[in-house]
Design a protein around this motif. Structure first.
Motif, PDB file in Angstrom:
ATOM      1  N   MET A 278      17.496  45.427 -11.785  1.00 14.34           N
ATOM      2  CA  MET A 278      18.343  44.250 -13.054  1.00 14.34           C
ATOM      3  C   MET A 278      17.356  43.760 -14.323  1.00 14.34           C
TER       4      MET A 278
ATOM      5  N   PRO B 181      21.873  36.359 -12.861  1.00 14.76           N
ATOM      6  CA  PRO B 181      22.147  37.582 -12.419  1.00 14.76           C
ATOM      7  C   PRO B 181      22.390  37.861 -10.923  1.00 14.76           C
TER       8      PRO B 181
ATOM      9  N   ILE C 233      25.116  38.773  -7.851  1.00 21.74           N
ATOM     10  CA  ILE C 233      24.257  39.393  -6.753  1.00 21.74           C
ATOM     11  C   ILE C 233      24.639  38.967  -5.283  1.00 21.74           C
TER      12      ILE C 233
ATOM     13  N   ILE D 183      23.782  46.538  -3.167  1.00 19.33           N
ATOM     14  CA  ILE D 183      23.735  46.118  -4.251  1.00 19.33           C
ATOM     15  C   ILE D 183      23.862  47.559  -5.125  1.00 19.33           C
TER      16      ILE D 183
ATOM     17  N   ASP E 263      25.506  49.944  -8.265  1.00 19.86           N
ATOM     18  CA  ASP E 263      25.285  49.855 -10.037  1.00 19.86           C
ATOM     19  C   ASP E 263      25.692  48.906 -10.465  1.00 19.86           C
TER      20      ASP E 263
ATOM     21  N   VAL F  73      24.926  45.025 -10.078  1.00 22.38           N
ATOM     22  CA  VAL F  73      23.873  44.995 -11.412  1.00 22.38           C
ATOM     23  C   VAL F  73      23.637  44.651 -13.392  1.00 22.38           C
ATOM     24  N   ARG F  74      25.000  45.848 -13.200  1.00 22.48           N
ATOM     25  CA  ARG F  74      25.647  45.803 -14.583  1.00 22.48           C
ATOM     26  C   ARG F  74      25.902  44.184 -14.770  1.00 22.48           C
TER      27      ARG F  74
END
Length: 312
Positions: free
Chosen positions: A1, A33, A37, A48, A50, A53-54
């Motif tokens: 992150m 964030p 998640i 988790i 990509d 995370v974005r």
């Protein structure tokens, strides 16, 4: 992150990169964030990706962009124990850098699909509505609790709700689960802001990292203040205009003295209970357990000797 956040604000202009990275490098809890998640993991074992995370990065960039703008409005000198962007580089640069962060957030959201893009755009609008509603009632001792709740739902709770919703959407959860996590985020956000407002009138400057009673000085009358105003003629005489020095100390003492803090925290606990209840469909999954613990940690921020209510 953290890597993704730093990557997201890189520009071909090294100066803009430095300014846009300023608060990211200053640290932070990255609560929003983490909500994305945890929501993606609420159904079972964490996965988790990509995209998750974005999604978290997009939400955090909106939060950071709003801080850049807030500090201009408040003429703040520090943020997260470092010099604020506006104090270091000036208001114009701070505003443009905040806009840059919002633009990058929107770009990332668009890469996650039209639903996420529309959701984030709508949330930015609600943040602005909440802030404007708060500015419009500055120094207004007749501000209603309904106006207060409406403002904090826009300026604070909407982004927590969006963090959870984006995490759930990109995590592939069912629509019912997406809606449940959105309710969790909204109610957590309401409780979070009320607790924050209680701390503003009860904590010390050393504990807050900023001057105590900042909201009173700015004429932002929050829930504990509104509750104290309801029955406090002495307090009403002191507010409705800027206060400072001994007068500020006297006003804070009046807010703390008549049960207003206890009542505000009780309201925060009602929102917290609703947030916990929204997690019932998820059992004891890793994500749901983390989200439950986040609620418990809210009230650990308020020492019991000041709160008048148990944190359990």
């Amino acid at each position: 992150m953290e890597d993704a956040l730093r990557d997201a604000v890189r520009s071909e202009d090294a100066y803009l990169t430095e300014v846009a990275s300023h608060l990211i490098l200053a640290g932070g809890k990255r609560v929003r964030p983490l909500f994305a998640i945890a929501s993606a993991s609420a159904r079972g074992a964490p996965d988790i990706t990509d995209e998750v995370v974005r999604g978290g990065v997009a939400v955090e960039l909106v939060h950071l962009g709003s801080l850049y703008h807030d500090d201009v409005i408040d003429e703040a000198q520090t943020r997260r124990t470092v010099e604020s962007v506006n104090a270091r580089w000036g208001n114009l640069t701070a505003i443009l850098a905040g806009d840059f962060l919002l633009a990058r957030a929107s770009e990332i959201a668009a890469s996650l699909g039209t639903e996420v893009a529309g959701l984030l755009a709508g949330t930015i609008g609600r943040l602005c509505e909440g802030e404007v509603a708060e500015l419009r009632t500055a120094y207004d001792i007749g501000r209603t609790e309904a106006a207060y709740f409406s403002a904090i739902e826009g300026k604070t709770a909407s982004l927590f709700a969006t963090a959870c919703r984006i995490g759930a959407i990109v995590g592939g959860l069912s629509r019912d689960h997406v809606d449940a996590l959105t309710r969790y985020g909204r109610d957590y956000g309401m409780a979070f802001q009320i607790v924050d407002d209680v701390l503003d009138v009860t904590a010390t400057e050393a504990e807050l990292g900023k001057p105590a009673g900042h909201d009173l000085v700015e004429g932002v009358y929050t829930l504990p203040v509104l509750r104290a105003l309801e029955f406090g003629a002495n307090l009403r005489e002191r507010l409705g205009r800027p206060v400072e020095g001994d007068e500020l100390g006297e006003a804070l003492a009046l807010v703390r003295s008549d049960g207003a803090v206890t009542g505000a925290l009780a309201t925060a606990k009602e929102y917290a209970a609703n947030a916990i209840a929204a997690l019932d469909p998820f059992g004891s999954s890793a994500g749901a357990e983390w989200l439950r613990s986040a609620v418990d940690q809210l009230f650990a921020r308020v020492p019991e000797e000041r709160s008048g209510v148990s944190s359990s």
